[in-house]
Design a protein around this motif. Structure first.
Motif, PDB file in Angstrom:
ATOM      1  N   ASN A 187      50.508  33.311  47.380  1.00 25.92           N
ATOM      2  CA  ASN A 187      49.055  33.255  47.578  1.00 25.92           C
ATOM      3  C   ASN A 187      48.265  33.966  46.491  1.00 25.92           C
ATOM      4  O   ASN A 187      47.045  34.089  46.591  1.00 25.92           O
ATOM      5  N   HIS A 188      48.962  34.438  45.432  1.00 27.55           N
ATOM      6  CA  HIS A 188      48.289  35.045  44.282  1.00 27.55           C
ATOM      7  C   HIS A 188      48.943  34.523  43.004  1.00 27.55           C
ATOM      8  O   HIS A 188      49.944  35.093  42.549  1.00 27.55           O
ATOM      9  N   PRO A 189      48.430  33.446  42.424  1.00 26.33           N
ATOM     10  CA  PRO A 189      49.032  32.939  41.199  1.00 26.33           C
ATOM     11  C   PRO A 189      48.898  33.900  40.017  1.00 26.33           C
ATOM     12  O   PRO A 189      49.529  33.702  38.991  1.00 26.33           O
ATOM     13  N   ASP A 190      48.126  34.964  40.210  1.00 29.58           N
ATOM     14  CA  ASP A 190      47.834  35.921  39.130  1.00 29.58           C
ATOM     15  C   ASP A 190      48.287  37.335  39.490  1.00 29.58           C
ATOM     16  O   ASP A 190      47.614  38.318  39.171  1.00 29.58           O
ATOM     17  N   VAL A 191      49.453  37.469  40.126  1.00 34.10           N
ATOM     18  CA  VAL A 191      49.943  38.778  40.579  1.00 34.10           C
ATOM     19  C   VAL A 191      49.910  39.817  39.468  1.00 34.10           C
ATOM     20  O   VAL A 191      49.384  40.926  39.637  1.00 34.10           O
ATOM     21  N   VAL A 192      50.504  39.507  38.334  1.00 35.42           N
ATOM     22  CA  VAL A 192      50.606  40.499  37.263  1.00 35.42           C
ATOM     23  C   VAL A 192      49.238  40.877  36.720  1.00 35.42           C
ATOM     24  O   VAL A 192      48.936  42.055  36.491  1.00 35.42           O
ATOM     25  N   ARG A 193      48.389  39.894  36.514  1.00 31.84           N
ATOM     26  CA  ARG A 193      47.040  40.184  36.016  1.00 31.84           C
ATOM     27  C   ARG A 193      46.290  41.077  37.002  1.00 31.84           C
ATOM     28  O   ARG A 193      45.555  41.983  36.600  1.00 31.84           O
ATOM     29  N   ALA A 211      45.022  44.940  36.267  1.00 31.09           N
ATOM     30  CA  ALA A 211      43.581  45.201  36.324  1.00 31.09           C
ATOM     31  C   ALA A 211      43.176  46.049  37.516  1.00 31.09           C
ATOM     32  O   ALA A 211      41.985  46.352  37.691  1.00 31.09           O
ATOM     33  N   GLY A 212      44.126  46.433  38.361  1.00 33.19           N
ATOM     34  CA  GLY A 212      43.810  47.233  39.538  1.00 33.19           C
ATOM     35  C   GLY A 212      43.150  46.439  40.647  1.00 33.19           C
ATOM     36  O   GLY A 212      42.483  47.013  41.516  1.00 33.19           O
ATOM     37  N   LYS A 213      43.350  45.116  40.653  1.00 31.62           N
ATOM     38  CA  LYS A 213      42.776  44.267  41.699  1.00 31.62           C
ATOM     39  C   LYS A 213      43.692  44.246  42.924  1.00 31.62           C
ATOM     40  O   LYS A 213      44.900  44.449  42.828  1.00 31.62           O
ATOM     41  N   GLN A 214      43.113  43.973  44.081  1.00 28.39           N
ATOM     42  CA  GLN A 214      43.878  43.902  45.314  1.00 28.39           C
ATOM     43  C   GLN A 214      44.622  42.568  45.421  1.00 28.39           C
ATOM     44  O   GLN A 214      44.151  41.535  44.946  1.00 28.39           O
ATOM     45  N   LEU A 215      45.786  42.598  46.065  1.00 28.71           N
ATOM     46  CA  LEU A 215      46.493  41.372  46.427  1.00 28.71           C
ATOM     47  C   LEU A 215      46.023  40.998  47.830  1.00 28.71           C
ATOM     48  O   LEU A 215      46.661  41.302  48.835  1.00 28.71           O
ATOM     49  N   ASP A 216      44.850  40.359  47.889  1.00 26.78           N
ATOM     50  CA  ASP A 216      44.162  40.221  49.169  1.00 26.78           C
ATOM     51  C   ASP A 216      43.894  38.781  49.606  1.00 26.78           C
ATOM     52  O   ASP A 216      43.164  38.553  50.559  1.00 26.78           O
ATOM     53  N   ASN A 217      44.490  37.801  48.926  1.00 25.13           N
ATOM     54  CA  ASN A 217      44.356  36.435  49.425  1.00 25.13           C
ATOM     55  C   ASN A 217      45.172  36.278  50.710  1.00 25.13           C
ATOM     56  O   ASN A 217      46.358  36.631  50.730  1.00 25.13           O
TER      57      ASN A 217
END
Length: 373
Positions: free
Chosen positions: A330-336, A340-346
């Protein structure tokens, strides 16, 4: 997250960071042939930062095919389908290993019927659990036919490795986890043989070791292995000392083989279903217990690892890298996101996890959104 974002030599390839994409069954192939939507899926993940991708489990033969729309690598059409995907992954800057496996099945599964062979296992012992959701009544496993000559299956793994090379993969990962064929040989609950393939830890590990040697004949240093010593999936699970004796012996031997890496799956409740009201696996710290056996081979941790835990494991030197699994769905951009300090929140859509007949295969597969950067 500085430790995670340092290069690592894996086999003959140097990957740009320590975060890999684990194998994820998604059931989107056309029959057993990889297709264009799968190509889009894998390229999306490379664009999202995946440096090392392990393909979904690829079947080495029609016999043993468990699910519908699971890809294989035993014929020309499958090889050509995978070649399109590996070319696209390489074009986007990624590295991709083929995960090869022999699997559990049901005699009424369409591909099993087409194979014209019975369901095989080390011993004629039926695993508990496992519902074939595409068959009427969702039946469980049946008693399999005992394998007469395990070397026949070792030869199939070797041919799959040859085909994976033709298909343009960068290496192969042997799936020796989650109760599939290789782990069935390792576990004394499913392997009660009295020949050289059963009994002692050394004999039960023989099948895995001989497959690794066969794969190395094809791939040299670009061979990896995935293990789940604390897994209860597909009715696996032994007492702790037996686990240490068996997997310890296997890893000591694997340490001599110059593998690209070994993935150790931590205990996961998700992969430990209840049978008769209790869990099957023996919980223990897999990383602490088994990394000492691997002094020459990079170790990757897998199963429920969080970004913060990944940084601690890699930064402390406990492991060389980590594989994320479900988060890549559900996160095609896990590494990015992690960088970047973004949440894995999808939110994960469980209804589209494995696709469904008559439903657009893109749903829950290539339509998850990237974060705003």
């Amino acid at each position: 997250m500085s430790a995670l974002f340092t290069p690592l030599k894996v086999g003959s390839t140097t990957i740009p960071h320590r975060i890999g994409m684990a194998a994820l069954t998604r059931n989107r192939s056309t029959g057993t042939v990889p297709n264009e939507i799968m190509l889009k899926y894998y390229v999306q993940r490379v664009q999202g930062g995946a440096g090392l991708i392990v393909s979904e489990g690829i079947l080495i033969s029609r016999q043993g095919t468990e699910w519908l729309q699971a890809p294989g690598i035993w014929d020309k059409a499958q090889i050509e389908g995978w070649k399109k995907i590996t070319d696209a992954v390489h074009g986007a800057g990624g590295t991709i290993y083929a995960q090869v496996l022999g699997r559990l099945s049901h005699p009424d599964a369409p591909e099993q019927i087409a194979a014209g062979e019975p369901v095989y296992a080390p011993s004629a012992i039926s695993a508990r659990g496992g519902k074939f959701r595409f068959l009427a009544g969702e039946p469980g496993y049946v008693t399999p036919t005992e394998i007469v000559d395990p070397t026949v299956f070792i030869a199939q793994f070797k041919q799959a490795a040859i085909n994976a090379k033709e298909a343009g993969f960068d290496g192969v990962e042997l799936h020796a986890a989650n109760g599939y064929l290789v782990q069935q040989f390792l576990d004394f609950n499913s392997n009660m043989r009295t020949d050289k393939w059963g009994g002692s830890p050394e004999n039960r590990a023989r099948f895995a070791i001989e497959i690794l040697k066969a794969l190395i004949e094809v791939w040299g240093p670009n061979v990896a292995m995935k293990l789940s010593p604390a897994g209860g999936y597909n009715d696996m699970g032994m007492p702790l000392q037996d686990i240490i004796d068996t997997f310890g012996y296997l890893l000591r031997e694997a340490n001599k083989l110059n593998l690209a890496y070994v993935t150790l799956m931590k205990y996961s409740a998700f992969l430990d279903p209840e049978y008769d009201g209790k869990k099957r696996a023996t919980q223990h710290d897999v990383i602490e217990t088994f990394t000492p056996f691997l002094t020459k081979v990079p170790v990757f941790a897998n199963a429920g690892v969080t970004p913060a835990e990944a940084e601690e494991l890699v930064g402390s030197g406990k492991v060389a890298g980590v594989f994320f699994g479900m988060n890549w769905i559900n996160h095609p951009d896990v590494v990015r996101r992690i960088k970047a300090g973004k949440q894995l929140d999808n939110p994960l859509d469980w209804m589209t996890l494995y696709g469904a007949e008559g439903v657009d295969p893109a749903l829950g597969y290539v339509d998850y959104k990237e974060a705003t950067y």
